[in-house]
Structures are given as C-alpha cells and as structure tokens.
Design a protein around this motif. Structure first.
Motif, PDB file in Angstrom:
ATOM      1  N   ARG A   3      -4.273 -48.243  15.675  1.00  0.00           N
ATOM      2  CA  ARG A   3      -3.917 -48.618  14.306  1.00  0.00           C
ATOM      3  C   ARG A   3      -4.097 -47.427  13.368  1.00  0.00           C
ATOM      4  O   ARG A   3      -3.299 -47.215  12.455  1.00  0.00           O
ATOM      5  CB  ARG A   3      -4.803 -49.791  13.871  1.00  0.00           C
ATOM      6  CG  ARG A   3      -4.499 -50.292  12.475  1.00  0.00           C
ATOM      7  CD  ARG A   3      -5.299 -51.557  12.150  1.00  0.00           C
ATOM      8  NE  ARG A   3      -4.885 -52.094  10.859  1.00  0.00           N
ATOM      9  CZ  ARG A   3      -5.454 -51.746   9.705  1.00  0.00           C
ATOM     10  NH1 ARG A   3      -6.448 -50.868   9.692  1.00  0.00           N
ATOM     11  NH2 ARG A   3      -5.030 -52.279   8.554  1.00  0.00           N
ATOM     12  N   LEU A   7      -1.440 -45.755  10.754  1.00  0.00           N
ATOM     13  CA  LEU A   7      -1.713 -45.589   9.317  1.00  0.00           C
ATOM     14  C   LEU A   7      -1.584 -44.132   8.895  1.00  0.00           C
ATOM     15  O   LEU A   7      -1.066 -43.825   7.816  1.00  0.00           O
ATOM     16  CB  LEU A   7      -3.112 -46.119   8.977  1.00  0.00           C
ATOM     17  CG  LEU A   7      -3.240 -47.651   8.900  1.00  0.00           C
ATOM     18  CD1 LEU A   7      -4.702 -48.073   8.845  1.00  0.00           C
ATOM     19  CD2 LEU A   7      -2.499 -48.194   7.685  1.00  0.00           C
ATOM     20  N   PHE A  19      -0.090 -51.182   5.162  1.00  0.00           N
ATOM     21  CA  PHE A  19       1.124 -51.923   5.498  1.00  0.00           C
ATOM     22  C   PHE A  19       1.256 -53.135   4.573  1.00  0.00           C
ATOM     23  O   PHE A  19       0.273 -53.593   3.994  1.00  0.00           O
ATOM     24  CB  PHE A  19       1.092 -52.382   6.953  1.00  0.00           C
ATOM     25  CG  PHE A  19       1.147 -51.243   7.934  1.00  0.00           C
ATOM     26  CD1 PHE A  19       2.307 -50.492   8.066  1.00  0.00           C
ATOM     27  CD2 PHE A  19       0.039 -50.909   8.709  1.00  0.00           C
ATOM     28  CE1 PHE A  19       2.371 -49.440   8.956  1.00  0.00           C
ATOM     29  CE2 PHE A  19       0.096 -49.851   9.604  1.00  0.00           C
ATOM     30  CZ  PHE A  19       1.257 -49.111   9.725  1.00  0.00           C
ATOM     31  N   GLU A  24       2.712 -54.691   9.936  1.00  0.00           N
ATOM     32  CA  GLU A  24       1.779 -54.259  10.986  1.00  0.00           C
ATOM     33  C   GLU A  24       1.933 -55.110  12.248  1.00  0.00           C
ATOM     34  O   GLU A  24       1.901 -54.594  13.372  1.00  0.00           O
ATOM     35  CB  GLU A  24       0.345 -54.332  10.469  1.00  0.00           C
ATOM     36  CG  GLU A  24      -0.656 -53.714  11.434  1.00  0.00           C
ATOM     37  CD  GLU A  24      -2.052 -53.593  10.850  1.00  0.00           C
ATOM     38  OE1 GLU A  24      -2.951 -53.160  11.599  1.00  0.00           O
ATOM     39  OE2 GLU A  24      -2.247 -53.926   9.662  1.00  0.00           O
ATOM     40  N   THR A  49       9.853 -50.763   9.834  1.00  0.00           N
ATOM     41  CA  THR A  49       9.380 -51.265  11.125  1.00  0.00           C
ATOM     42  C   THR A  49      10.099 -50.636  12.307  1.00  0.00           C
ATOM     43  O   THR A  49       9.648 -50.763  13.441  1.00  0.00           O
ATOM     44  CB  THR A  49       9.493 -52.807  11.220  1.00  0.00           C
ATOM     45  OG1 THR A  49      10.862 -53.182  11.079  1.00  0.00           O
ATOM     46  CG2 THR A  49       8.655 -53.486  10.158  1.00  0.00           C
TER      47      THR A  49
END
Length: 592
Positions: A3, A7, A19, A24, A49
C-alpha cells in the motif's frame, strides 16, 4: 505491491496524498491481477485506477474508449503527469510511431476505440509486446440494456480471452443491476469482481422546473453561473437557435455542437470549449461523453433526457472537479407526449423496457420529494429521505391531492370523444361557452362547468402531470386521449398527487453563494494564479485544467508555499508538474 508503494506513486505521479472512495479497493484487485467491474460516479477518479497500475506494472495497459475526443483529452492529462501514453485512432498522424513505441515497450498506456480493438490485425499487434492490463472505459456500452449500446463492445471478449493472463478492468458511472450483470457476462468478469462505489454526486445541486420561458430561464442560470456550462437541446435546429439567442442575450461566448455541423467546425468548437473558463456549449447529447473537462459548472436540459441513466450521465459532466455545480432540467408536457409517441417506433421486444424508463423519468420530474433520493433509489441505493442540495429540499413544493380533479379532467376528455386538445377540454370543464363548444353540443355534457374557480388554477399543472405519467396521451391530430392508468384513476383505484413549485425561487441566492465557494472573488493571488495558468496553457497548447485544477490553485492561494518542497505538498502537484511549472507559480506567489 505494498500500500505504501501505491501511495508513494500516487503522490509522485498525481500529487495526491490519499485515495478517494473505492479507488484503493479497485487498485488492490488490479495490482493482484484480478479482473474487476467498478461502478464509480463521474468525477470519482476512474481513470486513476488504470493509469496508476500502468505506471507501476511491466507492460502496456490497453485502454478501450468509445470516443476519439475523450481519448485525446485523457492523453493530454496523462502526458502532463509524466505518463508515457499514446492513442491509436484514425485521427492520429503518428500511428507508425505509436506502433513502434508499443513494440519497444516504451508505452504505459495505449488508447484505442472498440472498432479498432476488435480487428484481427490489432490482436496480432498485441502479441508483439507484454501487456499489463485491459481497461474498458464506459463499459455500459457493452450491454443492450445500457443506454449507450455499442455493438463493437460485444467483440472485446474474444480479444481479451486471447490473453488469459492479462487482468480486465471495466469502468462505468451508469449501470443499473440488470446492466451490471450483463457487463460482467459480456466481458468475462466473475461476480466477485463487482465493486459499486455508489452513485451520489453531493456537489451537484439538482433542480427541475416546468419550461415556461426557456430563454429567460437559461439567461437567469447563466447570470448565476459564470463558469463553463453545457445546455442540452433536443434537436439540431434547437441547438443552433438557442446558441444564437443566448450569445446575443448574455454576451457570453456560446457555441453550438451537433452531428450535422461540418466536422472541422465541430472539432474547433469542442476544442474552444475545453480550453475556455467561461464558455457555454449548446449541444445535442452527442456532445459530452467525449469531454473530460473537470470545471463544468452547470448542465442544463432544455427538454427531457431519454432516461434516468441518460440524465445521470449527462448531469454528471458538471462538477467533476468536486466543486459545487448545478444541474437544471426544464421540461414541458409535450416532451413526454413526443417520447411516448416515439415508443411505437421502438423494436417490440424493447418497448416494455423503454416505457419503464420513461415512467421512471416522469416520477423524477413529478416528485415533490428529494430528487437525489429518487435518483439514487433508481440505481438500487438506500439514500436518506432528504439531501439538502436539490430544489425540493431547499424550497419544498406544496403537495396537493388532485385525484377528484383528475377524474373530472379524464372524464371530460372521454366524454368529448378523446379528440380535442387541452384548451377545448378546459373550456368545457370551466363552463365557458364558445362557438366550438356549443356547436358540438359539449355545453350539454354532464362535465360542462363542473370545475369551480378554486380548482381552475390546478388544471394546467394536473394536465402536465397526467401527460408525464402517461394517463393522458396525444392523438395523431394534437388532441388528448386516455392512456396508462387513466381508467384506474376514473374508477377511484389510483391516486393523483402533484407538486406545486413555490413562486419564489431561491436559485439566485444559492447560485451566488456557490459561486463564492468555487472562485474566491476578491483574492488577487487566486486571480493571478489563474492568469498564469492561462498563459502556460496557451503556450503548451493544452486546456488550463491540464496545468492545474481550480482546487489546486485555491490551495496555493490559501497556503502560499514558499519553496518547491512546500508546493509539492499541495494537492494535485505531482513531480512532473512541479518540475515543469513549480518555479513560475512560486514566483507569482512571492509577489503577494
């Protein structure tokens, strides 16, 4: 992929630190190689996305998009963020160079239309370089149940099946339950791959009014909303007439757009609108799906759209940047009369579905309750009873039970032979004798004079409501006949309620308040930043919003960053834009 890595890349590429919504959730599936259908409202960041994975994954992401103009808009935005992207369309002169870049593995994104994507030669091209993802934009076009069915979308599954290891990401803002199920099947995505973000666009204020003086109503809207806007008109002739009249009446730059214009004129008008900060485009619904312009401040309908799905998508072109925007629909009874008349021309197996869609639209138009709640319930959501940001919530209409009056009106239509227009029927009900009424013996009918002066003002709004719901339908020669649930109403088995709009409209006051929120009037730094953005955009040959959105400029004006590091913390300032424009914006900020 962690993650934190996502980011970090989000901030580096797009300048955002977090997000939004289900982004996400969608990205987690894409990065894990899982196929997904994401239903996300317009302005929720659908393109991110697939653009973010395209930067992070090995190989090229192939994006199927329905319109060349939309692809070119997205290409400009992606390139401005430092993403290696290209389009392969009939309008591109550099097709050979694009193919070479693809084969060399130097493209993150390749945009194509479904007509090209479904060709055997394109499938062969895709075997020459690694692929990271198939992204299908406007995925509702694959479904016959969708409101924008495109047969070539049906040919995409065999293409994707030829590359079984490449995940699929289908994206749309508008798909009811039936359409979603069809899209999953047609694109070969499992039911566990469905992510629905919700349909609410809280920044859009919905307002629906009876159309009584179209030009004046639109002039009022334009006076309240100084930013760019779209006015949808039902015909090409109406588009040109309205564009000319609005331009003369308001002094605003106003251009027409419809399929009958010379292609070069159409293209030039669209480019001018995309680049403008105050232009109004009067258009048929052919205009819009190809527009990726985030700062549209209003969308007005000068007539009814085809369906709630169409209305949602068309109004969704306003306020994509998240700032306040207005959606105004101006309707008249003849809009529904024409739409119901056209139902007879639809293929028989589709008539029931189209009639249901029209009834749903009539319910939205006629409701005295929260517009947003009606809209969201149509898409299967369970919203609060009120939203506080539609005309009915801001200025509640009066709800009147007019069932008895409806029985009188329908009875008069029936007893006069279902061949006369509203004007004649109204005279009969009010007991007004004229030559036509007496010559036909209608002054001797039991319905002659049965409506008193207290009920008379309700006849016109009632007639509109009955036409909207289909209880009254037009005859071939302009008369009125019974239809729909008219007999149930006459027998006392169906109620009729109408919403009476307040005479005093609040739109002027709330419009001014919203304008202040969008544009901090009186802030000279904000205006100077916008002026700098305009000159940089003109120099680069791109629309101003491609440089930075208004929200980014507002944050700059509020926080006044003193150096590149601080400027890089402003939302929407990615590393590529920081390097390209950072010093110029800092220089302007220092002057204040």
């Amino acid at each position: 992929m962690t993650r934190d890595a996502l980011l970090d890349q989000l901030h580096t590429t797009f300048g955002f630190s977090a997000f939004r919504g289900v982004q996400e959730q969608v990205l987690a599936r894409v990065m894990a190689g899982q196929s997904t259908l994401a239903i996300m409202p317009t302005g929720a960041g659908k393109s991110l996305t697939y653009q973010l994975p395209a930067v992070m994954l090995a190989g090229t992401c192939v994006v199927v998009s329905p319109l060349i103009a939309l692809m070119h808009d997205q290409l400009r935005a992606a390139t401005a963020n430092g993403i290696r992207a290209a389009t392969l369309t009939s309008a591109d002169m550099d097709r050979a160079e694009t193919i070479e870049r693809f084969r060399a593995g130097t493209l993150d994104l390749l945009y194509v239309a479904p007509e090209r994507a479904s060709q055997p030669h394109f499938r062969e091209l895709l075997t020459t370089a690694p692929l990271s993802l198939f992204a299908i934009d406007e995925a509702h076009c694959v479904s016959e149940w969708g409101h924008d069915f495109r047969p070539d979308y049906r040919l995409l599954r065999p293409l994707m099946d030829a590359f079984p290891d490449v995940p699929r990401l289908a994206l749309t803002a508008t798909a009811d339950r039936h359409t979603r199920a069809d899209v999953l099947t047609q694109l070969g995505i499992g039911e566990d791959g469905l992510i629905v973000a919700g349909f609410d666009r809280p920044n859009i204020r919905y307002a629906i009014r009876h159309r009584d003086s179209l030009l004046q109503q639109l002039k009022t809207l334009l006076a309240e909303q100084p930013g760019p806007g779209i006015v949808y008109a039902p015909t090409r002739k109406k588009v040109e007439e309205l564009a000319e009249k609005l331009s003369a009446a308001t002094g605003r730059p106003v251009l027409p757009y419809h399929a009958g214009l010379d292609p070069q004129v159409r293209s030039a008008n669209q480019a001018a609108f995309v680049a403008s900060e105050d232009m109004v485009m009067v258009a048929t619904v052919a205009f819009g799906m190809g527009i990726d312009k985030p700062d549209v401040r209003f969308v007005a309908h000068a007539g009814i759209p085809k369906s709630i799905e169409g209305y949602y998508q068309e109004t969704g072109r306003a306020g994509r940047d998240g700032d306040p925007a207005v959606a105004l629909m101006l309707w008249a009874a003849e809009d529904f009369a024409r739409a119901r008349h056209r139902l007879a021309e639809v293929e028989e197996h589709r008539q029931a579905g189209e009639r249901t869609r029209l009834d749903a639209l009539a319910a939205l138009v006629e409701t005295g309750a929260c517009r947003r709640a009606v809209l969201l319930r149509h898409f299967g959501e369970d919203p609060p009873q009120t939203c506080g940001n539609c005309d009915n919530c801001l200025d509640a209409p009066g709800i009147v039970d007019v069932t008895e009056l409806a029985r009188k009106l329908l009875s008069a239509v029936y007893r006069t032979g279902q061949t006369y227009g509203f004007g004649h029927v109204e005279k009969v009900l009010l007991g007004q004798e004229d030559e036509r009424v007496t010559a036909r013996g209608h002054d001797r009918l039991s319905v002659f004079g049965i409506v008193g002066s207290d009920e008379a003002p309700l006849l016109k709004p009632l007639m509109r409501a009955l036409q909207a719901r289909g209880s009254l339908v037009p005859t071939e020669h302009g008369g009125l006949a019974l239809g729909g649930d008219a007999r149930d109403v006459l027998k006392g088995e169906a109620a009729v309620l109408i919403a009476l709009q307040p005479r005093r409209e609040r739109s002027g006051r709330s419009g001014r308040r919203e304008r202040g929120a969008v544009n901090p009037v009186g802030n000279p730094l904000f205006e100077a930043l916008r002026e700098l953005r305009r000159s940089l955009a003109a120099e680069a040959g791109v629309p101003p919003y491609v440089i930075f959105h208004d929200a980014t400029l507002r944050e700059m004006a509020e926080t006044r960053p003193a150096n590149l590091a601080q400027l890089g913390e402003v939302g929407g300032v990615g590393s590529r834009k920081l390097a390209a424009y950072g010093e110029a914006f800092l220089a302007t900020i220092r002057q204040y």
